[in-house]
Design an enzyme around this catalytic site. Structure first.
Site, PDB file in Angstrom:
ATOM      1  N   ASP A  47      58.468  19.870   8.598  1.00 15.70           N
ATOM      2  CA  ASP A  47      57.413  18.871   8.482  1.00 15.70           C
ATOM      3  C   ASP A  47      58.022  17.487   8.289  1.00 15.70           C
ATOM      4  OD1 ASP A  47      54.727  17.701   7.610  1.00 15.70           O
ATOM      5  OD2 ASP A  47      54.221  19.819   7.738  1.00 15.70           O
ATOM      6  N   SER A  49      46.610  21.985   9.726  1.00 14.04           N
ATOM      7  CA  SER A  49      47.859  21.777   8.995  1.00 14.04           C
ATOM      8  C   SER A  49      47.778  22.321   7.581  1.00 14.04           C
ATOM      9  CB  SER A  49      48.193  20.288   8.922  1.00 14.04           C
ATOM     10  OG  SER A  49      48.858  19.864  10.072  1.00 14.04           O
ATOM     11  N   HIS A  62      52.531  14.472   4.391  1.00 18.45           N
ATOM     12  CA  HIS A  62      52.061  15.666   5.096  1.00 18.45           C
ATOM     13  C   HIS A  62      52.859  16.903   4.686  1.00 18.45           C
ATOM     14  CE1 HIS A  62      51.286  18.249   8.673  1.00 18.45           C
ATOM     15  NE2 HIS A  62      50.119  17.626   8.689  1.00 18.45           N
TER      16      HIS A  62
END
Length: 794
Positions: A180, A379, A217
């Site tokens: 990520d 996600s 994220h």
């Protein structure tokens, strides 16, 4: 890192909030935003952030990098660099080498400008180069961020997390790799969660060992999977005790390159990760990523990936595949809501295996003055599934990647917008508890020493010979089952102990002894076996499978039974070595001939020109990068008197063009959509047949197979062959057999009969449904449902 399992009974501690939950519906995107005023130790934003719609996955070819795939061991033999000719050409083109990934035989180059056709063509023509492709961008598949604590973690309750935690809360020996934007390792709910390796950075942002998250994220994904739990603050992670391996493959803008993700995958596997989570995606099917996924699977590391956020409320968008989620060896994850309905933003379809709660509270970058936020989108759903996989591996450390994947899918709660269903943590643990570890092959026993010969006794008079008993008929193979259902319909299952046994059983079922030709291909890859299928059908013989370095006993026995006039090997000595060729000749007691080209495309071309008289009425062309379309196309091509040839998705190989020029087909049939075979390749093919090229394609592999059958199979055929559309070995040998029965190969999954397959069975109403492979491949329920469809009146 799979060792001891740490299990105990536990329930999460509920965090205290000082205010009620507020709801704000945003109709334009069908999205639910939640606001929570800041309270207590967990500082939360008082206002929700603006709705964020993720940008579409970047189209193919938007990167300024090229990926050069060398022939096998091209880098292994020279780890310091690619072949000189490749390096020289790259230098002349102004390219600079960025990275080598030796296990994938890949070299990544950067161009001064956008990747050019000239560079692709020039490098592709070099000796030792297997394939050249443009890199592609990946984007994080996040949706609206905000905040939450346990009492609001409906997603973990939805998947039965608390009951699963009664069995295990995970193990510190199990590590989840988060590929990520990096991970904030000192976040209060992630502090101490980084495992034995500190991680690696494959982007240009920071040093190679700098996994600092400048986006948030990756930190959010890590929290959903494995945040500190039962610590009276923050959120509960799905796998309480699992460790995190940060692998930075996207920058602070949430963007990266497929080649970085592939290299990060190899790193994660080699660093000891037990699960790989990819909350990212691209619309481009890039071979280096497929190779990396295979690298993980072969080393028993399951890969979980988000399906993307490209859906809408009407369901008219979001069915286009997103990679790596769409790969067969990856568990693709859609986003579900509290009612198990699809979040409107979620991608979906028959390329997505499961769904999971898609709006979860997660750890946020503390630099934003908030420690937690709502993390919504596929996600967020994917790392929840990765956490469940971590729980499963904690409980069953010896489980293979395939067994973990099957446990996740087979135990899921059925819903209609993905292949299997919504993930269930307790069911996953239960399913894994029932599986046996895949056995290691037993070593062959040492031969016993021959006894010393005894002195020969005096000869006695020979007794009168007794009459020889009548030979008993050989029993039918135990794994072939016949079930009578509706009048006029028979259900049969043909399977062996493995892919080699299934191929042999198919041959036994369809071919008598004394065949003219038998074709043999390696069972570990699909292209040569599929290309050999049409040639074998034309020669009225079977396709059998072998290992590259040893001949399976079941294949040797079938060769002995068949007594062929000739055996044809598909592929060179790098695929099937010379010792195996000798063993095949001994088993068949006859001549063996090898047909091989420089690569899969050339081998398919050589098989076609060897097996057919020109001109041919038709030639079928499918992608050489996948198996499903060609699997359904082999019997269709063979019935119509033509071969199966292979192409790259975005360029027509010279060997395929040369074979088509030699074959001079009247028409060409292109299989699959434009992501499998591009419009430009179809245009090239259109010029190589007197009646041009036409495409047969559905929205996915299942629909494409059904469309092939609809175009080539009449009603009332003798048999329809049902094969899994998720893996290929059991059905590799089915093409010639289905062609002989004038029937189709249709695709299913283990636990689901796609609607397109159902409708085609209803149309053709075969006399026999033949299910290929055991119940671990296609369940009894799918076999029965397919039987009902075949027997139903139109």
């Amino acid at each position: 890192m799979r060792n001891a399992v740490n299990s105990r009974v536990g329930t999460p501690t509920t965090s205290v909030l000082s205010s009620a939950l507020g709801l704000l519906a945003v109709a334009a995107f069908g999205l639910l935003l939640i606001t929570m005023p800041a309270a207590g130790a967990a500082s939360l934003p008082s206002e929700p952030p603006p709705d964020h719609v993720p940008e579409p996955a970047a189209p193919a070819g938007d990167s300024d990098r090229l990926i050069v795939h060398l022939e096998p061991s091209g880098l292994g033999a020279d780890p310091d660099g690619p072949p000189t000719a490749v390096a020289e050409a790259a230098g002349q083109l102004g390219m600079t080498e960025r990275r080598r990934v030796p296990p994938l035989d890949a070299v990544i180059y950067e161009l001064p400008e956008q990747a050019s056709d000239e560079a692709v063509a020039r490098l592709s023509a070099l000796s030792g180069v297997r394939h050249v492709e443009r890199d592609a961008r990946v984007v994080a598949t996040e949706r609206t961020p905000d905040d939450e604590l346990w009492e609001h973690q409906w997603g973990l309750r939805q998947v039965d997390g608390p009951q699963a935690w009664d069995t295990t809360i995970g193990s510190e020996q199990v590590e989840i790799a988060i590929l990520d934007t990096g991970v904030q390792a000192d976040h209060p709910d992630l502090d101490g969660k980084i495992g034995t390796e500190s991680g690696a950075n494959f982007t240009d942002e920071g040093d190679p060992d700098d996994t600092t998250d400048r986006n948030g994220h990756g930190t959010s994904a890590a929290g959903v999977s494995a945040a500190l739990t039962d610590n009276q603050s923050g959120i509960a992670g799905t796998c309480w005790e699992c460790q995190i391996l940060p692998v930075k493959v996207m920058d602070g803008d949430g963007r990266g390159s497929v080649s970085d993700v592939a290299a990060g995958t190899v790193y994660a596997v080699d660093a000891g990760a037990d699960v790989i989570n990819m909350s990212l995606g691209t619309g481009s099917d890039v071979r280096v990523m497929r190779d990396a996924v295979a690298y993980a699977e072969e080393r028993d590391v399951p890969v979980i990936a988000s399906a993307g956020n490209f859906g809408n409320a009407e369901g008219t968008e979001g069915e286009e595949p997103v990679y790596p989620a769409a790969y067969d060896r990856v568990v693709g994850v859609a986003a579900s809501d509290e009612d198990d309905e699809r979040f409107t933003f979620s991608s979906f379809g028959e390329w997505v295996e499961v769904a999971a709660p898609g709006c979860n509270p997660a750890t946020d970058l503390t630099t934003s003055n908030y420690e937690y936020r709502w993390f919504c989108g596929t996600s967020s759903a994917a790392p929840l599934v990765s956490g469940v996989a971590g729980l499963g591996i904690s409980e069953q450390p010896d489980a293979s990647a395939a067994q973990v994947r099957e446990a996740l899918t087979d135990s899921s709660a059925e819903i209609d917008y993905v292949v299997y269903g919504r993930i269930d943590a307790t069911g996953t643990l239960q399913t894994l508890s029932e599986v046996e570890p895949e056995p290691e092959p037993e070593p062959e026993p040492e031969p016993e020493p021959e006894p010393e010969p005894e002195p020969e006794p005096e000869p006695e008079p020979e007794p009168e010979p007794e009459p020889e008993p009548e030979p008993e008929p050989e029993p039918e193979p135990e794994d072939d089952e016949e079930v009578e259902t509706e009048p006029g319909l028979e259900l049969r299952r043909i399977s062996g102990a493995d892919r080699f046994g299934t191929a042999a059983r198919l041959s036994q079922d369809a071919f008598e002894s004394g065949v003219a030709h038998v074709y043999i291909a390696v069972g570990s890859q699909f292209p040569d076996a599929l290309a050999a299928g049409t040639s074998a059908a034309t020669a009225d013989g079977p396709v059998l499978l072998t290992r590259g370095d040893s001949l399976p006993e079941v294949t040797a026995d079938e060769l002995d039974r068949l007594e062929p006039d000739e055996v044809v090997l598909a592929g060179g000595t790098a695929v099937i070595d010379e010792d195996v060729e000798v063993a095949i000749a001994d088993a068949a007691d006859g001549p063996v001939r090898r047909i091989a080209g420089a690569d899969r495309y050339a081998t398919a071309g050589e098989l076609a020109t060897d097996g057919y008289q020109t001109p041919v009425p038709v030639a079928y062309v499918a992608t050489g990068d996948g198996f499903a379309d060609a699997l359904a196309g082999v019997p269709a091509a063979a019935r119509q008197g033509g071969p199966m040839l292979l192409t790259r998705p975005d360029s027509l190989p010279g060997a395929t063009r040369e074979a088509l020029n030699d074959l001079n087909p009247e028409r060409i049939v292109v299989l699959g959509g434009t992501s499998a075979v591009s419009a430009s390749v179809e245009s090239e093919l259109d010029d190589l047949a007197s009646d041009g090229a036409a495409r047969i394609a559905g929205a996915n592999r299942f629909e494409t197979a059904a469309q092939v059958a609809a175009a080539t199979v009449d009603e009332g055929v003798a048999a329809a062959y049902l094969a899994t559309g998720q893996d290929f070995p059991d059905a590799l040998a089915a093409g010639p057999v289905a062609a002989a029965d004038n029937g189709p190969v249709l695709l299913v999954t283990r636990d689901h009969l796609p609607e397109s397959t159902r409708q085609e069975l209803r149309r053709i109403q075969p006399s026999v449904n033949v299910t290929l492979g055991g119940t671990a491949v296609i369940s009894d329920a799918v076999e029965a449902t397919a039987g009902e469809a075949s027997a139903a009146e139109e």
